[in-house]
Design an enzyme around this catalytic site. Structure first.
Site: not given
Length: 177
Positions: A9, A11
């Site tokens: 991922d 963020d």
């Protein structure tokens, strides 16, 4: 021999969205939030409400100027020796972020090929050996082995393997070789 795959991922895992949210929120609303004051809170509670949070996240250049998480660049370079890495972001929730995220990755992670960048909606379609994410909503549906990256909003969740930083993430993944 085929390398194992890792979906990572952006963020909260590669990009320090927490610091940026706090700074923008405090500047916009005259608040005094700190990393310590929001530990264990949901994003909506920490930042007032969903509409306020979405307003910040939809600002131009918000995603383009995120700080890089400590040790992230060096960790991905090291992991790339034994794993195929895919960067996966549920970016379509904030369409303004699409070009910004691609540019951010190009600046900070130029060794990640464009073919290994997946900007999507739901991460339920991601089928890699590992998923490193900070949200259980993504990890709970992981087809491989989920690894939870510590964030203020997940400190009280314990149902996934947890790493607190990139050095721990590398150690966990290297132990699987």
């Amino acid at each position: 021999m085929k390398k194992k795959t890792i979906a990572i991922d952006m963020d909260g895992v590669l990009a320090d969205i927490e610091s940026q949210l706090i700074e923008h929120y405090n500047n916009a609303y005259g608040a005094n939030l700190t990393k310590e004051s929001i530990q264990g809170l949901s994003e909506e509670i920490a930042f007032g409400n969903r509409d306020l949070l979405r307003g910040i996240l939809n600002k131009d250049n918000f995603f383009r100027t995120l700080p890089v998480m400590p040790d992230a660049v060096e960790s991905l370079l090291a992991l790339q020796e034994n794993f195929e890495i895919f960067i996966v972001s549920a970016a379509t929730e904030f369409p303004v972020s699409l070009a910004e995220k691609v540019a951010w990755l190009g600046e900070h992670f130029p060794f990640i090929k464009w073919e290994n960048i997946v900007l999507c909606g739901s991460k339920r379609i991601i089928n890699t050996d590992y998923l490193i994410d900070d949200h259980c909503k993504n990890l709970d549906y992981c087809m491989g082995k989920p690894i939870m990256f510590k964030a203020f909003h997940n400190v009280n969740q314990t149902h996934h393997v947890r790493v607190n930083n990139w050095k721990e993430a590398v150690a966990v993944l290297n132990a699987t070789l």
